[in-house]
Write an enzyme that holds these catalytic residues in place. Structure first.
Site, PDB file in Angstrom:
ATOM      1  N   SER A   1       0.816  -1.211   0.000  1.00  0.00           N
ATOM      2  CA  SER A   1       0.000   0.000   0.000  1.00  0.00           C
ATOM      3  C   SER A   1       0.847   1.256   0.000  1.00  0.00           C
ATOM      4  CB  SER A   1      -0.897  -0.010   1.250  1.00  0.00           C
ATOM      5  OG  SER A   1      -1.585   1.205   1.404  1.00  0.00           O
ATOM      6  N   GLY A   2       0.239   2.343  -0.502  1.00  0.00           N
ATOM      7  CA  GLY A   2       0.843   3.655  -0.399  1.00  0.00           C
ATOM      8  C   GLY A   2       0.454   4.391   0.868  1.00  0.00           C
ATOM      9  N   ASP A   3      -0.321   3.734   1.728  1.00  0.00           N
ATOM     10  CA  ASP A   3      -0.737   4.345   2.988  1.00  0.00           C
ATOM     11  C   ASP A   3      -0.927   3.210   3.996  1.00  0.00           C
ATOM     12  OD1 ASP A   3      -1.830   6.153   4.954  1.00  0.00           O
ATOM     13  OD2 ASP A   3      -2.484   7.452   3.324  1.00  0.00           O
ATOM     14  N   ASP A   4      -1.706   3.437   5.057  1.00  0.00           N
ATOM     15  CA  ASP A   4      -1.869   2.408   6.080  1.00  0.00           C
ATOM     16  C   ASP A   4      -2.457   1.136   5.480  1.00  0.00           C
ATOM     17  OD1 ASP A   4      -1.070   4.280   8.080  1.00  0.00           O
ATOM     18  OD2 ASP A   4      -3.115   5.079   8.128  1.00  0.00           O
TER      19      ASP A   4
ATOM     20  N   SER B   1       4.411  -1.326   3.497  1.00  0.00           N
ATOM     21  CA  SER B   1       4.011   0.080   3.323  1.00  0.00           C
ATOM     22  C   SER B   1       5.135   0.981   3.838  1.00  0.00           C
ATOM     23  CB  SER B   1       2.707   0.366   4.069  1.00  0.00           C
ATOM     24  OG  SER B   1       2.300   1.696   3.851  1.00  0.00           O
TER      25      SER B   1
END
Length: 471
Positions: free
Chosen positions: A252-255, A286
């Site tokens: 992921s690019g976030d949580d 991540s």
């Protein structure tokens, strides 16, 4: 090209970890048979081809999907309906789900989200947010969406739902969007929802967003997005009760998982917490965010979260609590055990001064409560900082417990292992030695509940189907 390579790399890294369980498929002449395990089986089955669907990756199938769902909605009270999506690349705009319904994707089936912004209708902001998460106006409706439903299943033989989010990411970075980007899959005001045995790819925004819902089962998913894609959270349980997340692997690019319950005064007023959440056997990559984040939108409260058998690889932080003055609400009774971490900036992170506000009407005196945070049985290696704990002055985070944790520091790190302020708690058998604000005890085992939650008692059925494989 770089974004595609990141996704491919994520697939390679996770490929040996992921397996689809309990599903078999075979072709016999012109009939395709398959089976799945689900909360319900269906009496009526149709294929997307029966509604003129064309799986060439170019033809729009928006009307085919919408018409198929409307057709199957007629069987909601006579055994329910299943929509079968065979191998192919099925381009479509947004479509809604219905009750007592299953969407089943064959092994090589890919549902592709349209990149025409006109295929994405607008919706009002969520009432517990009162504001588009990225813009003052509303938001684009999620790609696959359902509201006020019961008994809904998205499953398959490992098929893919691809949000084709790169065009949205470019618009976001270029400041060209007036409304909040859409989620890939969102279920709202609903109960008894299952999503399993699928790959969710390249969401425009948060990937899987159950909100104001209960009795949610999320199993055996791969959720993939480039690690530099903006705000592509994996799973965001939001003001939900009784949620079970198991055997999920996320790049992921976030949580990877972000637990939420509303934003500032809107979340306080709506007052719907996320509670009774189980997370098991999660793998997360991540580099710029957390494996599990609690908040920052937590104004309705978060309580009774149980997470175990977790693996974080090249992830910014393991467990992160995010809140701020003005949030109100609470994060309490959090239980984590059995966590492995490899190459991290922080193993643990708590932040009482995080995040923006929806508008200027929030109450700066609305103080969040953070208490009863339990971490145990943890091994980490190549960590830059063991923990950064920053509570709120005059409103410390209390009841923190960490036991049996070995954190291997990166030998090149020049940071202090522990940074603590406005926190209270106890630690036992933790290395390197924690800060003095967390009292040291010889033998303490942090709590983890023994009793199961109601969502763990839900048993899945074996469902077997045959569908004509029309050419």
């Amino acid at each position: 090209m770089a974004a595609q390579m990141e996704v491919v790399l994520g697939v390679i890294i996770l490929g040996f970890l992921f397996s689809v369980r309990g599903i078999e498929g075979r072709r016999v002449g012109v009939v395709e048979s398959f089976e799945y395990t689900g909360i319900s089986c269906r009496a009526h089955t149709v294929s997307i081809k029966d509604f003129g669907g064309v799986g060439d990756g170019k033809t729009s199938n928006t009307e085919a999907f919408r018409n198929a769902v409307v057709h199957l909605s007629r069987f909601s009270y006579t055994g329910g309906g299943l929509l079968y999506v065979p191998a192919g690349r099925w381009l479509t705009g947004n479509f809604n789900l219905t009750s007592h319904f299953t969407l089943y994707l064959a092994r090589d089936a890919v549902i592709l989200a349209s990149q025409d912004i006109n295929d994405w209708p607008l919706a009002k902001p969520l009432p517990s947010y009162g504001h588009g998460r990225e813009a003052p106006g509303g938001r684009y409706t999620s790609f696959i969406f359902g509201t006020n439903l019961t008994d809904v299943i998205l499953t398959g033989e490992g098929g893919t739902i691809d949000g084709q989010g790169e065009a949205w990411w470019r618009k976001f970075h270029g400041g060209k969007l007036k409304y909040t980007r859409p989620h890939l899959v969102e279920i709202m005001h609903s109960t008894s929802f299952q999503i399993s045995n699928l790959t969710l790819l390249n969401s425009p925004f948060w990937t899987l967003h159950p909100v104001y819902s209960s009795n949610v089962i999320i199993q055996a998913l791969r959720i993939l997005a480039p690690v530099k894609s903006p705000n592509t959270d994996g799973i965001d349980p939001d003001s939900c009760t009784n949620v079970r997340i198991e055997d999920v692997h996320i790049v992921s690019g976030d949580d990877c998982i972000a637990v939420k319950s509303g934003w500032d005064e809107y979340g306080i007023q709506y007052g719907m917490p996320t509670k009774h959440l189980v997370i098991r056997r999660l793998t997360c990559i991540s580099p710029y965010s957390a494996m599990i984040a609690l908040g920052s939108e937590m104004s309705g409260g978060i309580e009774d979260v149980r997470a175990e058998d977790l693996t974080a690889i090249n992830t910014e932080s393991g467990i992160r609590i995010k809140t701020a003055l003005g949030r109100g609400g609470y994060v309490k009774d959090i239980y984590v055990r059995g966590m492995k971490m490899h190459t991290m900036k922080w193993a643990f992170w708590m932040d009482g001064n995080y995040g923006s506000h929806p508008d200027g009407h929030y109450n700066p005196k609305a103080r969040p409560v953070v208490q009863g945070i339990n971490y145990r049985d943890i091994v980490a290696e190549n960590v830059t900082m063991a923990a950064q704990f920053k509570g709120i002055s005059g409103d410390p985070f209390t009841g923190i417990c960490i036991s049996n944790a070995t954190i291997g520091m990166n030998p090149k790190s020049k940071e202090e292992p522990w940074t603590c302020s406005d926190v209270q708690g106890i630690t036992s058998r933790v290395t390197p030695r924690p800060c003095n604000k967390l009292l040291h005890a010889n033998v303490v085992t942090c709590a983890f509940p023994k009793e199961s939650l109601p969502i763990d008692e839900v048993k899945l059925k074996k469902c077997v189907y045959k569908v004509k494989n029309n050419p």
